[in-house]
Design an enzyme around this catalytic site. Structure first.
Site, PDB file in Angstrom:
ATOM      1  N   TYR A  78     -20.657  18.944  -4.066  1.00 29.03           N
ATOM      2  CA  TYR A  78     -19.694  18.978  -5.168  1.00 29.03           C
ATOM      3  C   TYR A  78     -18.249  19.044  -4.689  1.00 29.03           C
ATOM      4  O   TYR A  78     -17.320  18.749  -5.455  1.00 29.03           O
ATOM      5  CB  TYR A  78     -19.976  20.161  -6.091  1.00 29.03           C
ATOM      6  CG  TYR A  78     -21.142  19.925  -7.027  1.00 29.03           C
ATOM      7  CD1 TYR A  78     -21.003  19.106  -8.144  1.00 29.03           C
ATOM      8  CD2 TYR A  78     -22.388  20.497  -6.793  1.00 29.03           C
ATOM      9  CE1 TYR A  78     -22.067  18.880  -9.005  1.00 29.03           C
ATOM     10  CE2 TYR A  78     -23.452  20.269  -7.644  1.00 29.03           C
ATOM     11  CZ  TYR A  78     -23.289  19.470  -8.751  1.00 29.03           C
ATOM     12  OH  TYR A  78     -24.339  19.233  -9.593  1.00 29.03           O
TER      13      TYR A  78
ATOM     14  N   ASP B 232     -29.469  25.412  -8.419  1.00 29.68           N
ATOM     15  CA  ASP B 232     -30.457  24.800  -7.520  1.00 29.68           C
ATOM     16  C   ASP B 232     -29.817  23.900  -6.459  1.00 29.68           C
ATOM     17  O   ASP B 232     -30.512  23.324  -5.623  1.00 29.68           O
ATOM     18  CB  ASP B 232     -31.490  24.002  -8.320  1.00 29.68           C
ATOM     19  CG  ASP B 232     -30.869  22.803  -9.019  1.00 29.68           C
ATOM     20  OD1 ASP B 232     -29.637  22.628  -8.938  1.00 29.68           O
ATOM     21  OD2 ASP B 232     -31.617  22.039  -9.643  1.00 29.68           O
TER      22      ASP B 232
HETATM   23  C1  G6P Z   1     -27.777  20.029 -10.014  1.00 29.57           C
HETATM   24  C2  G6P Z   1     -26.878  21.193 -10.263  1.00 29.57           C
HETATM   25  C3  G6P Z   1     -26.898  21.612 -11.684  1.00 29.57           C
HETATM   26  C4  G6P Z   1     -26.645  20.449 -12.583  1.00 29.57           C
HETATM   27  C5  G6P Z   1     -27.606  19.363 -12.289  1.00 29.57           C
HETATM   28  C6  G6P Z   1     -27.259  18.151 -13.112  1.00 29.57           C
HETATM   29  O1  G6P Z   1     -29.102  20.376 -10.100  1.00 29.57           O
HETATM   30  O2  G6P Z   1     -27.155  22.301  -9.484  1.00 29.57           O
HETATM   31  O3  G6P Z   1     -25.914  22.576 -11.864  1.00 29.57           O
HETATM   32  O4  G6P Z   1     -26.787  20.827 -13.915  1.00 29.57           O
HETATM   33  O5  G6P Z   1     -27.528  19.021 -10.954  1.00 29.57           O
HETATM   34  O6  G6P Z   1     -28.265  17.246 -12.939  1.00 29.57           O
HETATM   35  P1  G6P Z   1     -28.411  16.004 -13.877  1.00 29.57           P
HETATM   36  O7  G6P Z   1     -29.600  15.341 -13.347  1.00 29.57           O
HETATM   37  O8  G6P Z   1     -28.556  16.540 -15.290  1.00 29.57           O
HETATM   38  O9  G6P Z   1     -27.152  15.225 -13.711  1.00 29.57           O
HETATM   39 MN    MN Z   2     -25.772  23.982 -10.270  1.00 28.86          MN
END
Ligand code: G6P
Ligand code: MN
Length: 439
Positions: free
Chosen positions: A264, A169
């Site tokens: 990232y 996402d």
């Molecule tokens: C984004 C990335 C995901 C990841 C997430 C972590 O949505 O695309 O790959 O898992 O962030 O989010 P969080 O809120 O769990 O740190």
């Molecule tokens: Mn991701």
């Protein structure tokens, strides 16, 4: 109407995804939703919340909660996969072990992502086999499970014929923020993008045919990839650490005159700066456990006691995106989305069989990647190094090879020396005793 199974039903993301399904029922009609998880207790805690979200919209959708694969997948048309092998406890290790060595601590980037990959590839393959065994033969697995780049490569190697579409996402979240910055609905944006998952660049952002990337770059250089007051991002990415992540890419604008990086890339291009501002004793895993997870468990508890579900779950890009992709697969809509696909020439100067992230038209027969052409030497080199690190990690998992794991860690740009690589790997082997294949 479809039968949809959610593998990883006990995830904190499940209510949001189901909410997204509910607001799209006309476009994507459902006969049944099944939650499947190997952590029965966790899933049972969250299931009543999910059921309430469904019942607020429909009395007719059958709702099933199970830890039995046959029950979960028999006759299913779609499976949304979102497994988190080792749960947040192990995410905490993925983040904290590297940080103790002065290296980026992140669940998908750097050693943390490699460790998470070693935990996830084989269980993912097991899940695919169960779905293949029980589900409708035309069933699609739409896979959010992280680390998506490595999982996608592992699946390609081990189950090349499986009907799995790997998604993330982050590009669409970036587009949501771009829309907010430009004052344009995100659905009006058409982007060009090349890279690997969590490792790529937007090269054009078109609104009605006009490339608005230059304007976006100017904004990002000043404020980061979000609006000035951060108010227009959705709650999923509104935590202080996420706002920081969106803002941190500002310096990349000054150093490189083209494109817009996936946020990232900060972990690979300026790891020292990122580490300097990370608290080694309180990482994102702690923030999530004390935030999103605690809030959801509290809501479930309150609903259990009072019959009132406190917080309505928002429809963010995370849920909306997976439903969009499912619709496009189901009805051959050929919508253009950024997804993870086998390259097949889409990026001309990357290997034909690399799993890349590019725009693709999502048809009933799967994604048709759009050609992004050849990329500059600088980007190609970064991509090749990252790809090699991820591919070696997959081979280490399949072959149980310590040597290849060490090469994967050493090649990762977040890791400064081979000594760092070995020290971190050895600590991670200990921490992952219950999860990793023997190396
Ligand atoms: C984004 C990335 C995901 C990841 C997430 C972590 O949505 O695309 O790959 O898992 O962030 O989010 P969080 O809120 O769990 O740190
Ligand atoms: Mn991701």
């Amino acid at each position: 109407p479809f039968i949809l199974s959610i593998a990883g039903g006990g995830s904190t993301y499940t209510p949001g995804i189901v909410k997204s399904l509910m607001v799209r029922l006309e476009a994507f009609p459902l006969a049944e939703i099944r939650l499947y998880d190997i952590d029965e207790a966790r899933q049972n805690t969250i299931a009543p919340v999910v059921e309430k979200v469904i019942r607020d919209h429909s009395q007719y959708i059958k709702f099933t909660v199970t830890n039995d694969a046959e029950t979960a997948f028999s006759g299913a048309h779609f499976v949304f996969a979102q497994m988190r092998v080792g749960q947040y406890k192990m995410r905490e290790q993925d983040e904290k072990i590297p940080l103790r060595h002065g290296v980026v601590g992140q669940e998908t980037c750097g050693p943390g992502g490699l460790a998470y990959g070693l935990r996830t590839i084989l269980p993912m393959v097991e899940l695919i086999d169960q779905v293949t065994r029980y589900a409708d033969e035309k069933a699609w697995i739409i896979n959010y499970s992280n680390p998506a780049a490595i999982v996608a490569e592992g699946v390609r190697r081990l189950r090349p014929q499986a009907r799995v579409l790997n998604i993330c996402d982050m590009p669409v979240a970036a587009m949501r923020n771009m829309g907010a910055i430009l004052g344009v609905d995100r659905h009006k944006l058409e982007v060009d993008y090349f890279g690997l998952n969590h490792f790529g660049w937007f090269t054009q952002v078109r609104v009605e045919g006009e490339d608005r990337l230059p304007e976006l770059r100017e904004h990002v250089a000043r404020f980061g990839l979000l609006t000035e007051d951060a108010a227009q991002t959705d709650p999923q990415h509104a935590d202080p650490s996420w706002v920081k992540t969106w803002r941190n890419i500002k310096p990349i604008m000054d150093h490189f005159p083209e494109y817009l990086p996936n946020p990232y890339l900060q972990y690979y291009l300026m790891p020292n700066e990122i580490v300097a501002h990370q608290d080694p004793d309180y990482t994102r895993a702690n923030e999530v456990m004390n935030g999103r997870e605690k809030k959801l468990f509290a809501a479930a508890q309150e609903y259990h006691c009072s019959g009132v579900l406190p917080d309505a779950f928002h429809v963010g890009v995370h849920g909306a995106f997976i439903v969009d992709v499912a619709c496009s697969l189901a009805f051959d809509l050929r919508q253009r989305h950024l997804v993870i696909v086998e390259n097949k020439g889409a990026i001309a100067n990357l290997p034909y069989d690399a799993m890349v992230e590019v725009p693709a038209y999502i048809t009933a027969a799967g994604p048709e990647p759009v050609r992004m052409g050849a990329v500059p030497l600088f980007h190609q080199t970064l991509l090749m190094q990252q790809l090699a690190s991820e591919q070696l990690l997959v081979e280490a998992t399949i072959e149980g090879s310590y040597e290849k794991a060490l090469q994967a860690f050493t090649l990762n740009r977040t890791v400064p020396t081979m000594q760092h690589a070995k020290a971190i790997l050895d600590e991670m082997i200990e921490a992952n005793r219950d999860y990793w294949p023997a190396l």
